[in-house]
Design an enzyme around this catalytic site. Structure first.
Site, mmCIF file in Angstrom:
data_model
loop_
_atom_site.group_PDB
_atom_site.id
_atom_site.type_symbol
_atom_site.label_atom_id
_atom_site.label_comp_id
_atom_site.label_asym_id
_atom_site.label_seq_id
_atom_site.Cartn_x
_atom_site.Cartn_y
_atom_site.Cartn_z
ATOM 1 C CG ASP A 39 40.444 34.084 45.513
ATOM 2 O OD1 ASP A 39 40.199 33.464 46.553
ATOM 3 O OD2 ASP A 39 40.467 33.565 44.386
ATOM 4 C CG HIS A 99 35.565 33.753 37.640
ATOM 5 N ND1 HIS A 99 34.857 32.734 37.054
ATOM 6 C CD2 HIS A 99 35.877 33.345 38.890
ATOM 7 C CE1 HIS A 99 34.733 31.759 37.925
ATOM 8 N NE2 HIS A 99 35.348 32.092 39.045
HETATM 9 C C1 COA Z 1 40.927 33.538 36.875
HETATM 10 C C2 COA Z 1 41.759 33.504 35.603
HETATM 11 C C3 COA Z 1 42.780 32.383 35.731
HETATM 12 C C4 COA Z 1 40.823 33.205 34.426
HETATM 13 O O1 COA Z 1 41.639 33.023 33.360
HETATM 14 P P1 COA Z 1 41.161 32.768 31.860
HETATM 15 O O2 COA Z 1 39.705 32.471 31.790
HETATM 16 O O3 COA Z 1 42.104 31.757 31.327
HETATM 17 O O4 COA Z 1 41.346 34.183 31.217
HETATM 18 P P2 COA Z 1 42.641 34.693 30.496
HETATM 19 O O5 COA Z 1 43.808 34.499 31.390
HETATM 20 O O6 COA Z 1 42.687 34.073 29.139
HETATM 21 O O7 COA Z 1 42.325 36.239 30.404
HETATM 22 C C5 COA Z 1 41.620 36.894 29.337
HETATM 23 C C6 COA Z 1 42.212 38.284 29.196
HETATM 24 O O8 COA Z 1 42.041 39.032 30.395
HETATM 25 C C7 COA Z 1 43.308 39.336 30.972
HETATM 26 N N1 COA Z 1 43.234 39.072 32.402
HETATM 27 C C8 COA Z 1 42.500 38.112 32.994
HETATM 28 N N2 COA Z 1 42.662 38.169 34.317
HETATM 29 C C9 COA Z 1 43.517 39.165 34.539
HETATM 30 C C10 COA Z 1 44.071 39.702 35.714
HETATM 31 N N3 COA Z 1 43.765 39.187 36.897
HETATM 32 N N4 COA Z 1 44.926 40.737 35.603
HETATM 33 C C11 COA Z 1 45.229 41.256 34.403
HETATM 34 N N5 COA Z 1 44.733 40.795 33.254
HETATM 35 C C12 COA Z 1 43.895 39.760 33.321
HETATM 36 C C13 COA Z 1 44.291 38.385 30.311
HETATM 37 O O9 COA Z 1 45.601 38.879 30.321
HETATM 38 C C14 COA Z 1 43.717 38.273 28.947
HETATM 39 O O10 COA Z 1 44.028 39.460 28.239
HETATM 40 P P3 COA Z 1 44.461 39.412 26.712
HETATM 41 O O11 COA Z 1 43.273 38.854 25.988
HETATM 42 O O12 COA Z 1 44.761 40.826 26.410
HETATM 43 O O13 COA Z 1 45.649 38.494 26.672
HETATM 44 C C15 COA Z 1 42.455 34.846 35.351
HETATM 45 O O14 COA Z 1 41.496 35.878 35.286
HETATM 46 C C16 COA Z 1 43.498 35.136 36.407
HETATM 47 O O15 COA Z 1 44.631 34.667 36.300
HETATM 48 N N6 COA Z 1 43.140 35.918 37.483
HETATM 49 C C17 COA Z 1 44.058 36.164 38.546
HETATM 50 C C18 COA Z 1 44.106 34.996 39.519
HETATM 51 C C19 COA Z 1 42.863 34.909 40.354
HETATM 52 O O16 COA Z 1 42.389 35.885 40.917
HETATM 53 N N7 COA Z 1 42.353 33.680 40.480
HETATM 54 C C20 COA Z 1 41.196 33.403 41.288
HETATM 55 C C21 COA Z 1 40.019 33.020 40.452
HETATM 56 S S1 COA Z 1 38.552 32.904 41.434
#
Ligand code: COA
Length: 371
Positions: A308, A257
């Site tokens: 979710d 998140h």
């Molecule tokens: C919610 C989300 C978009 C937040 O993204 P963000 O704040 O931009 O965080 P980042 O994508 O930069 O992630 C930070 C780190 O955690 C990892 N990470 C974050 N969510 C992850 C996931 N669901 N699965 C695997 N790795 C994940 C990233 O790969 C990153 O790792 P790194 O630093 O080694 O590259 C992201 O966690 C995600 O894509 N989750 C899956 C989709 C989801 O469930 N969305 C609903 C949100 S309520």
């Protein structure tokens, strides 16, 4: 000027609607824990729109307004029947339907407070009828007319499945609606605020928000969680699937998140509901599969489930089709979107940030014959 990727950590507005502080989510100062235990979705809608919980009379009046506005123009269902049912996604249908609803509202362009409140009620009341109606139309069935005697939650399940749900089912669905109702400046809410800050109308704001919610990094994640659970299939394949996905740098849907780093409080409540309904149905398969994924994700990445993740098991157990999970999220979040739109109108300033330019420097243009 320095850009912040994804606007992370940027405070883009003030708002008195919901707050995430120290991993506690509140709506107008009330914790979601208390709201799910002691109120209903209708009370939450009133709270989000008015700032205070309703008295009994105010609640009765809101319920009456919602019931009176739950019928939608038949043309909406006709256009669904004429859509390419074999491939269209329900979120695309919903996005178009809310836009179309605006066409049939003679007051769509009226921007005074009373008209905007009336539009909020109309959209909130109609969206459940639209989602349930489409779910039936694509199965070759007729939409079921809303039943004004039922609660908002029970009425949706009734219009969807054709039977009045039992108290446990409607109670759990009601709590899920409360949990998804608002969430500070999430992507779709921000989208709605940007849209209406141009003084565009509420239908445009909610239509834009639905477009943003549709994406798998936002509301679309709940459907993707279900897809993953189906792909894994059996508990013995969890390690193989998850480790392989992580090795290939794939995101595991339903985890992580932008704001919560110590766990999403909504996920904890949804997990307990997913467990309870699985026990009631005598089928723990999806719940146990999910728990194993949760344990592994914590061990390997230190990531915790978001809202979710367990809502997928809950909605599946309530008999909701998997591609309707995100539309169901939209039904609930409409209450928050409308609250933010009303708040934006109340003290509006155009939202227009800047971009840090990283393209070519100023250069001489050659006429087409010389290029
Ligand atoms: C919610 C989300 C978009 C937040 O993204 P963000 O704040 O931009 O965080 P980042 O994508 O930069 O992630 C930070 C780190 O955690 C990892 N990470 C974050 N969510 C992850 C996931 N669901 N699965 C695997 N790795 C994940 C990233 O790969 C990153 O790792 P790194 O630093 O080694 O590259 C992201 O966690 C995600 O894509 N989750 C899956 C989709 C989801 O469930 N969305 C609903 C949100 S309520």
């Amino acid at each position: 000027m320095t850009a912040t990727r994804g606007l992370e950590g940027v405070v883009a507005t003030t708002s008195a609607i919901s707050s995430i502080k120290d991993d506690v989510l509140t709506y107008r100062g009330y914790s979601i824990q208390d709201l799910t235990e002691q109120s209903t979705f209708e009370e939450t809608v009133y709270l989000l729109w008015n700032g205070e919980l309703p008295t009994a009379d105010q609640l009765a009046s809101l319920k009456k307004d919602l019931a009176e506005n739950a019928n939608v123009p038949e043309q909406l269902f006709d256009s669904m029947r004429n859509s390419p049912l074999e491939h269209v996604h329900p979120m695309a249908v919903l996005r178009s339907a809310i836009s179309t609803l605006g066409i049939y509202d003679p007051d769509a362009e009226q921007m005074d407070k009373a008209s905007n409140r009336a539009k909020a009620i109309r959209i909130q009341a109609s969206i459940a009828t639209i989602v349930a109606g489409f779910a039936r139309i694509r199965k070759g069935l007729d939409p079921i007319a809303p039943n004004p005697k039922l609660t908002f939650a029970a009425n949706f399940l009734y219009m969807l499945n054709g039977r009045i749900p039992n108290n446990l089912e409607s109670g759990m669905f009601d709590k899920a609606l409360i949990l998804h109702a608002d969430h500070e400046l999430n992507a779709s809410t921000f989208t709605a605020r940007v849209c209406v800050a141009t003084l565009s109308d509420m239908y445009s704001g909610i239509t834009s928000a639905i477009g943003a919610l549709k994406g798998p990094l936002h509301g679309g994640a709940n459907e993707q969680v279900m897809r993953m659970l189906e792909e894994i299939g059996s508990i013995e394949w969890v390690d193989d699937y998850i480790l392989n996905a992580l090795e290939n740098k794939k995101k595991i849907m339903g985890f992580g998140h932008r704001v919560y780093k110590n766990g999403d409080p909504r996920a904890r409540i949804l997990k307990s509901m997913a467990r309870a309904i699985s026990e009631m149905n005598g089928d723990m398969h999806l719940f146990e599969l999910s728990q194993k994924i949760e344990k592994l994700m914590k061990e390997k990445k230190g990531l915790l489930p978001n809202t979710d993740f367990y809502s997928a098991t809950l909605y599946d157990s309530l008999g909701i089709d998997h591609d309707l999970f995100t539309p169901v999220f939209a039904i609930s979040r409409t209450s928050g979107w409308a609250a933010h739109i009303l708040e934006q109108y109340n003290d509006n300033r155009l939202i227009r940030p800047r971009a840090e330019y990283n393209g070519p420097r100023l250069r001489r243009l050659l006429p087409v014959q010389q290029r």
